[in-house]
Design an enzyme around this catalytic site. Structure first.
Site, PDB file in Angstrom:
ATOM      1  N   ASP A 199       0.819  -1.215   0.000  1.00  0.00           N
ATOM      2  CA  ASP A 199       0.000   0.000   0.000  1.00  0.00           C
ATOM      3  C   ASP A 199       0.853   1.266   0.000  1.00  0.00           C
ATOM      4  OD1 ASP A 199      -2.619  -0.909  -0.182  1.00  0.00           O
ATOM      5  OD2 ASP A 199      -2.641  -1.480   1.924  1.00  0.00           O
ATOM      6  N   GLU A 204      -4.830  -9.026  16.680  1.00  0.00           N
ATOM      7  CA  GLU A 204      -3.616  -8.213  16.449  1.00  0.00           C
ATOM      8  C   GLU A 204      -3.904  -6.719  16.377  1.00  0.00           C
ATOM      9  OE1 GLU A 204      -4.168 -10.937  14.619  1.00  0.00           O
ATOM     10  OE2 GLU A 204      -2.298 -12.028  14.230  1.00  0.00           O
ATOM     11  N   THR A 213     -26.441  -6.034   2.732  1.00  0.00           N
ATOM     12  CA  THR A 213     -25.922  -5.000   3.632  1.00  0.00           C
ATOM     13  C   THR A 213     -25.548  -5.554   5.016  1.00  0.00           C
ATOM     14  OG1 THR A 213     -28.126  -4.445   4.425  1.00  0.00           O
ATOM     15  CG2 THR A 213     -27.323  -3.224   2.515  1.00  0.00           C
ATOM     16  N   PRO A 261     -23.225  -7.739   6.155  1.00  0.00           N
ATOM     17  CA  PRO A 261     -21.822  -7.706   6.599  1.00  0.00           C
ATOM     18  C   PRO A 261     -21.428  -6.306   7.084  1.00  0.00           C
ATOM     19  CG  PRO A 261     -21.988  -8.890   4.527  1.00  0.00           C
ATOM     20  CD  PRO A 261     -23.344  -8.286   4.788  1.00  0.00           C
ATOM     21  N   CYS A 293      16.488  -6.480 -11.555  1.00  0.00           N
ATOM     22  CA  CYS A 293      17.124  -7.125 -10.409  1.00  0.00           C
ATOM     23  C   CYS A 293      17.463  -8.596 -10.694  1.00  0.00           C
ATOM     24  CB  CYS A 293      16.257  -6.951  -9.168  1.00  0.00           C
ATOM     25  SG  CYS A 293      17.235  -7.121  -7.660  1.00  0.00           S
ATOM     26  N   PHE A 294      16.616  -9.530 -10.286  1.00  0.00           N
ATOM     27  CA  PHE A 294      16.825 -10.941 -10.620  1.00  0.00           C
ATOM     28  C   PHE A 294      16.897 -11.086 -12.147  1.00  0.00           C
ATOM     29  CE2 PHE A 294      15.155 -15.510 -10.075  1.00  0.00           C
ATOM     30  CZ  PHE A 294      16.291 -15.944  -9.418  1.00  0.00           C
ATOM     31  N   PHE A 345      18.040  -8.934 -14.212  1.00  0.00           N
ATOM     32  CA  PHE A 345      19.379  -8.452 -14.595  1.00  0.00           C
ATOM     33  C   PHE A 345      20.396  -9.567 -14.370  1.00  0.00           C
ATOM     34  CE2 PHE A 345      23.347  -6.711 -12.779  1.00  0.00           C
ATOM     35  CZ  PHE A 345      23.783  -5.832 -13.764  1.00  0.00           C
ATOM     36  N   GLU A 389      23.658 -17.498  -5.339  1.00  0.00           N
ATOM     37  CA  GLU A 389      22.368 -17.712  -4.688  1.00  0.00           C
ATOM     38  C   GLU A 389      21.913 -19.171  -4.859  1.00  0.00           C
ATOM     39  OE1 GLU A 389      19.427 -14.881  -6.010  1.00  0.00           O
ATOM     40  OE2 GLU A 389      17.979 -15.534  -4.518  1.00  0.00           O
ATOM     41  N   HIS A 444      15.522  -1.389  -8.870  1.00  0.00           N
ATOM     42  CA  HIS A 444      14.088  -1.599  -9.103  1.00  0.00           C
ATOM     43  C   HIS A 444      13.472  -0.328  -9.648  1.00  0.00           C
ATOM     44  CE1 HIS A 444      13.463  -5.589  -7.324  1.00  0.00           C
ATOM     45  NE2 HIS A 444      14.514  -5.281  -6.595  1.00  0.00           N
ATOM     46  N   GLU A 493      10.791   0.053 -11.069  1.00  0.00           N
ATOM     47  CA  GLU A 493       9.330   0.118 -10.927  1.00  0.00           C
ATOM     48  C   GLU A 493       8.889   0.965  -9.734  1.00  0.00           C
ATOM     49  OE1 GLU A 493      11.217  -2.516 -10.231  1.00  0.00           O
ATOM     50  OE2 GLU A 493      10.309  -3.896  -8.796  1.00  0.00           O
TER      51      GLU A 493
HETATM   52  N1  GLN Z   1      17.705 -12.745  -5.443  1.00  0.00           N
HETATM   53  C1  GLN Z   1      18.492 -11.707  -5.994  1.00  0.00           C
HETATM   54  C2  GLN Z   1      19.375 -11.038  -4.953  1.00  0.00           C
HETATM   55  O1  GLN Z   1      19.168 -11.196  -3.776  1.00  0.00           O
HETATM   56  C3  GLN Z   1      17.626 -10.668  -6.673  1.00  0.00           C
HETATM   57  C4  GLN Z   1      16.752  -9.921  -5.717  1.00  0.00           C
HETATM   58  C5  GLN Z   1      15.600  -9.216  -6.373  1.00  0.00           C
HETATM   59  O2  GLN Z   1      15.235  -9.507  -7.518  1.00  0.00           O
HETATM   60  N2  GLN Z   1      14.985  -8.286  -5.665  1.00  0.00           N
HETATM   61  O3  GLN Z   1      20.288 -10.331  -5.276  1.00  0.00           O
END
Ligand code: GLN
Length: 518
Positions: free
Chosen positions: A60, A137, A176, A178, A370-371, A373, A394, A496, A498
């Site tokens: 969020d 919680e 209504t 719920p 990231c991954f 890449f 990894e 990232h 995004e």
């Molecule tokens: N698993 C990979 C790392 O830890 C890529 C992480 C990811 O894509 N956020 O570097």
């Protein structure tokens, strides 16, 4: 209940108030005991959104940033884990002077103080509390809200309760009950909702609104229909058309009710004016639940809307390419572009590598994140540089010569929580590269979340074979961007991108990717 859209309601209310000229921010309370969202499974809880300061947050928080265009910090995501760790720390430091430390007042005081701190410098703080009324919680949080209303006064606090009016029969009657029951449940713990935001498939009909108003004892103009719509960015207008600004302004004694629509409207309209489609295949591991990659989807959406195309996305589980049928990967041929987002662990990675290989060989526009890449590096090393065993540490923790290796700074981290390379870092862009033409800048800042990185011992061999490493960080110690000038568009980033996209101003790599797809 979860998944109802509280985040969009909270963001939309905040957006409307912001458009009246107020300084507004949001905070998300997640009543779970985890310290943050970093160790949580994205398929169960949605993506982990990363803030500039390296917070690993609830998704969020991404909505808040995208609606408000205001950066959030890790402190804007409050969890039970975080509150209790503050309380326990204070207790260990002897700050409670011999008292018995209790949920009321000690835990509730920490909660109230956290909210007051976040509100500093703003006119309005929109607090979103996750979970469902009645959850064990969330009780300390709801109790804190109850106390705050009493302490701060009527014109300082307002409760919006997000409920559901489902349609269960073929006749289409909006149920209504719920809503009636959850309002009662909330009252039982001392909170009187002022506004009901009722989630429903179709606009709430007059009869249902009247029934809810009467049985819940809430004025009819305070029962707001939050019906399904095709763009989340339309929700502020749906709320405004039902007079929510007047209702809120009366209650909180806010003076200015004029909304400056023009710019926001221009943005929201762009999500409807299309000529043609753009069809993207996202290959990954948590793809059965698009919420795992909500920011990636939003960044694609921002770009396609700006470029006037209707986005269609197919989520592809990479394991389907691991079944031994070589032709399976040809399925990807139908897409205008292929994107590989972030991910963790070996499962499904071979299927992703096959997809990347297909995109590179067939010259289908490709964006890797990231991954994506890291696996692009492995694909190229294996299939173009003769390094047939190229892999990531990894997947083979004992191999210290991996092409993608554990970052040296990470070696001493024994905990998984909050221990990755996180948050905003500077990236230097190399001139005369695709990266440079995308960003038009020598330096950019982007957010990160990773433990592994390119092992620069292999730099020469990948460069000699045609890969261009077009961005780096930490004075060249880390490679951040790769590209292939011989392809139409093949761009992969360690960061990232995004998380830096907002409606009307898409992140540049996404926009360039979609442009190339078109
Ligand atoms: N698993 C990979 C790392 O830890 C890529 C992480 C990811 O894509 N956020 O570097």
């Amino acid at each position: 209940m979860s998944g109802l859209g509280k985040g969009i309601v909270a963001s939309s209310v905040a957006k409307l108030l912001q458009l009246t000229g107020l300084r507004v921010t949001c905070t998300k309370i997640d009543p779970y005991v985890n310290y943050d969202a970093g160790t949580m499974n994205p398929t169960a809880h949605g993506e982990v959104f990363v803030t500039d300061d390296g917070g690993e947050c609830d998704m969020d928080m991404g909505n808040y940033e995208r609606f408000l265009n205001t950066p959030m910090t890790k402190w804007h995501n409050i969890t039970t884990g975080r509150i209790y760790s503050d309380v326990i720390k204070a207790e260990r430091e002897g700050k409670y002077l011999g008292q018995c430390v209790q949920i009321i007042p000690h835990v509730t005081d920490v909660i109230k103080n956290s909210l007051k701190n976040l509100a500093k410098g703003y006119d309005v703080l929109v607090v979103e509390c996750g979970g469902t009324v009645g959850d064990i919680e969330s009780l300390p949080f709801l109790e804190s809200f109850r106390q705050m209303e009493l302490e701060e006064g009527d014109t300082e606090t307002l409760f919006i309760h997000v409920t559901l009016a489902p349609i269960l029969d073929v006749v289409g009657e909006q149920k209504t009950k719920p809503t009636q029951h959850s309002v009662q449940e909330l009252r039982r713990i001392g909170i009187h909702p002022y506004i009901l935001a009722v989630r429903c498939q179709k606009p709430l009909n007059r009869e249902a609104r009247h029934k809810i108003s009467m049985f819940a004892s809430i004025r009819e103009q305070c029962v707001i229909s939050c019906h399904d719509c095709s763009s989340i960015y339309d929700v502020p207008e749906i709320l405004k058309d039902q007079g929510i600004i007047d209702v809120i302004s009366d209650k909180l004694d806010l003076k200015n009710r004029n909304i400056r629509w023009a710019e926001w409207k221009k943005v929201t309209k762009s999500f409807f004016n299309f000529s043609g489609n753009v069809n993207i295949g996202i290959v990954g591991k948590y793809v059965n639940l698009p919420d795992s990659y909500v920011s990636v989807y939003q960044a694609l959406l921002h770009s396609s809307a700006k470029l006037g195309k209707k986005l269609s996305v197919e989520w592809i589980d990479s394991e389907r390419f691991e079944n031994g049928n070589k032709d399976e990967v040809k399925f990807l041929n139908k897409f205008d572009g292929i994107l590989v987002p972030g991910g963790f662990g070996a499962r499904g990675s071979e299927g992703i590598i096959k997809s990347i290989n297909y995109a590179r060989q067939k010259d289908i526009p490709f964006l890797g994140i990231c991954f994506g890449f890291q696996l692009s590096l492995i694909e190229f090393a294996r299939n173009q540089c003769g390094l047939v065993d190229a892999s990531s540490q990894e997947f083979n923790p004992n191999d210290n010569n991996s092409l993608v290796k554990f970052m040296p700074e990470q070696i001493h981290n024994v905990n998984l929580g909050g221990s990755m390379r996180l948050g905003k870092h500077d990236i230097t862009i190399i001139p005369q590269t695709l990266a440079n033409s995308i960003y038009h800048n020598k330096k950019i800042e982007r957010r990160h979340r990773h433990r592994y990185e390119f092992n620069q011992d292999y730099r020469q061999v990948v460069e000699e074979n045609g890969m261009v490493l077009s961005g780096h960080s930490d004075k060249g110690r880390r490679i951040e961007i790769l590209e292939f000038p011989s392809n139409k568009f093949f761009f992969a980033v360690q960061y990232h991108s995004e998380f830096s996209s907002i409606p009307g101003r898409p992140e540049q790599a996404f926009e360039a990717f979609i442009t190339s797809c078109i």
